[in-house]
Design a protein around this motif. Structure first.
Motif, PDB file in Angstrom:
ATOM      1  N   UNK A   1       0.824  -1.204   0.000  1.00 45.26           N
ATOM      2  CA  UNK A   1       0.000   0.000   0.000  1.00 45.26           C
ATOM      3  C   UNK A   1       0.862   1.259   0.000  1.00 45.26           C
ATOM      4  N   UNK A   2       0.274   2.347  -0.450  1.00 46.51           N
ATOM      5  CA  UNK A   2       1.023   3.597  -0.626  1.00 46.51           C
ATOM      6  C   UNK A   2       0.955   4.521   0.583  1.00 46.51           C
ATOM      7  N   UNK A   3      -0.154   4.491   1.311  1.00 50.68           N
ATOM      8  CA  UNK A   3      -0.376   5.462   2.390  1.00 50.68           C
ATOM      9  C   UNK A   3      -0.597   4.715   3.701  1.00 50.68           C
ATOM     10  N   UNK A   4       0.197   4.983   4.734  1.00 46.62           N
ATOM     11  CA  UNK A   4       0.033   4.279   6.007  1.00 46.62           C
ATOM     12  C   UNK A   4      -1.231   4.726   6.737  1.00 46.62           C
ATOM     13  N   UNK A   5      -1.751   3.863   7.604  1.00 47.74           N
ATOM     14  CA  UNK A   5      -2.927   4.159   8.406  1.00 47.74           C
ATOM     15  C   UNK A   5      -3.223   2.979   9.309  1.00 47.74           C
ATOM     16  N   UNK A   6      -4.266   3.106  10.144  1.00 44.61           N
ATOM     17  CA  UNK A   6      -4.569   1.956  11.000  1.00 44.61           C
ATOM     18  C   UNK A   6      -6.061   1.725  11.241  1.00 44.61           C
ATOM     19  N   UNK A   7      -6.931   2.444  10.504  1.00 44.60           N
ATOM     20  CA  UNK A   7      -8.364   2.175  10.698  1.00 44.60           C
ATOM     21  C   UNK A   7      -9.132   2.732   9.506  1.00 44.60           C
ATOM     22  N   UNK A   8      -9.802   1.840   8.781  1.00 40.84           N
ATOM     23  CA  UNK A   8     -10.559   2.231   7.581  1.00 40.84           C
ATOM     24  C   UNK A   8      -9.675   2.968   6.591  1.00 40.84           C
ATOM     25  N   UNK A   9      -8.443   2.557   6.517  1.00 40.50           N
ATOM     26  CA  UNK A   9      -7.424   3.209   5.695  1.00 40.50           C
ATOM     27  C   UNK A   9      -7.348   2.564   4.316  1.00 40.50           C
TER      28      UNK A   9
ATOM     29  N   UNK B   1     -17.897   9.318  -1.337  1.00 38.70           N
ATOM     30  CA  UNK B   1     -18.350   9.340   0.050  1.00 38.70           C
ATOM     31  C   UNK B   1     -17.242   8.998   1.051  1.00 38.70           C
ATOM     32  N   UNK B   2     -16.034   8.732   0.561  1.00 40.51           N
ATOM     33  CA  UNK B   2     -14.957   8.355   1.467  1.00 40.51           C
ATOM     34  C   UNK B   2     -14.450   9.596   2.215  1.00 40.51           C
ATOM     35  N   UNK B   3     -14.276   9.464   3.537  1.00 40.97           N
ATOM     36  CA  UNK B   3     -13.653  10.528   4.311  1.00 40.97           C
ATOM     37  C   UNK B   3     -12.145  10.500   4.153  1.00 40.97           C
ATOM     38  N   UNK B   4     -11.483  11.554   4.598  1.00 39.66           N
ATOM     39  CA  UNK B   4     -10.024  11.658   4.422  1.00 39.66           C
ATOM     40  C   UNK B   4      -9.248  10.809   5.416  1.00 39.66           C
ATOM     41  N   UNK B   5      -9.868  10.437   6.518  1.00 41.14           N
ATOM     42  CA  UNK B   5      -9.166   9.656   7.531  1.00 41.14           C
ATOM     43  C   UNK B   5      -8.067  10.416   8.243  1.00 41.14           C
ATOM     44  N   UNK B   6      -8.162  11.740   8.278  1.00 35.68           N
ATOM     45  CA  UNK B   6      -7.135  12.549   8.945  1.00 35.68           C
ATOM     46  C   UNK B   6      -7.191  12.319  10.449  1.00 35.68           C
ATOM     47  N   UNK B   7      -6.002  12.178  11.068  1.00 28.74           N
ATOM     48  CA  UNK B   7      -5.913  11.903  12.500  1.00 28.74           C
ATOM     49  C   UNK B   7      -5.273  13.069  13.240  1.00 28.74           C
TER      50      UNK B   7
ATOM     51  N   UNK C   1     -14.183   9.013  11.725  1.00 25.38           N
ATOM     52  CA  UNK C   1     -13.871   7.747  12.408  1.00 25.38           C
ATOM     53  C   UNK C   1     -12.774   6.951  11.715  1.00 25.38           C
ATOM     54  N   UNK C   2     -12.222   7.469  10.639  1.00 24.99           N
ATOM     55  CA  UNK C   2     -11.104   6.799   9.977  1.00 24.99           C
ATOM     56  C   UNK C   2      -9.772   7.334  10.482  1.00 24.99           C
ATOM     57  N   UNK C   3      -8.741   6.493  10.413  1.00 28.22           N
ATOM     58  CA  UNK C   3      -7.368   6.925  10.687  1.00 28.22           C
ATOM     59  C   UNK C   3      -6.507   6.386   9.548  1.00 28.22           C
TER      60      UNK C   3
END
Length: 254
Positions: free
Chosen positions: A153-161, A181-187, A213-215
């Motif tokens: 994967x190209x972009x790290x994350x840990x929830x709904x990423x 409809x996808x959120x940005x997942x900004x933490x 609610x995404x990270x």
């Protein structure tokens, strides 16, 4: 056609003369996953990984059995996220104690908890249960940590990423909302340096760290990435099933 390594599908005609070496208990959660993924994301992922990995192990002669997935996990930091369901760790201990009592009584002395949710932490629970059930070998895995995600994967994350969105595009695309409809997942990060560095810990209040609610940014997700990652995870997990099923747990160290 029923799969003989999936308890929910198999039958007494098959099992009455079978001898299972390893039971696998997928444990997930029911919680929001950004705007676009279903509340059952962790359950879908954990169940699919457990069943496909068991297929690999069974076909190589390992007598494994996937138990029905527990769909609720520890979500104490998400009490104000609508219908995020919570099981306290003490409840998990009670559930496991009852299930292990059955396995131990019936001669299945190896149990793997296949964890599919970051809020679940089974270490202290297993320490306590191992004192109560001296005949049992109990372990857990956390499949999101199995592989170096940078290779997939190209972009790290840990929830709904990107990773989870890719997996759901592969496993259950009909449950994923359109990309618009996808959120940005900004933490939002903790202001205290020690917590950001990871050597101090406090629970993240989910509604304060994420608007959706995404990270992790899911925007680069694809079905193809999800399929490739799923296959790699199951191949590695399947081998672990084989290794544990065939191991003499009284002679594990050298």
């Amino acid at each position: 056609m029923s799969r003989p390594y999936v308890l929910a599908e198999t039958n007494w005609k098959h099992l009455k003369n079978e001898s299972i070496e390893l039971a696998i208990l997928p444990w997930a959660a029911t919680e929001a996953h950004n705007y676009h993924l279903p509340y059952s994301t962790d359950t879908i992922e954990g169940t699919a990984i457990a069943e496909e990995s068991a297929k690999i192990a069974w076909e190589q002669g390992a007598k494994v059995m996937v138990l029905p997935t527990i769909p609720f996990g520890v979500n104490t930091g998400q009490s104000d996220i609508y219908l995020d369901m919570n099981l306290n760790p003490s409840t998990q201990l009670s559930i496991l104690k009852d299930l292990i009592t059955v396995l131990d009584r019936q001669g299945v002395h190896k149990l793997m908890i296949l964890n599919s949710h970051g809020g679940n932490n089974f270490k202290s629970i297993i320490r306590e249960l191992s004192l109560l059930f001296s005949n049992m070998f109990i372990c857990f895995t956390f499949w999101p940590a199995m592989l170096d995600r940078k290779h997939y994967f190209d972009i790290p994350g840990d929830h709904a990423d990107e990773m989870e969105t890719s997996l759901l595009l592969h496993l259950a695309p009909e449950l994923v909302l359109p990309k618009k409809d996808w959120g940005s997942g900004a933490e939002k990060k903790n202001k205290i340096k020690a917590f950001r560095e990871g050597w101090a810990w406090t629970e993240r209040p989910w509604s304060k760290i994420s608007e959706d609610t995404g990270v992790g940014d899911p925007s680069m997700a694809s079905k193809e990435k999800g399929e490739r990652f799923f296959k790699a995870v199951c191949e590695k997990m399947g081998q672990l099933f084989i290794d544990i099923a065939q191991a003499d747990t009284n002679d594990l160290y050298e």
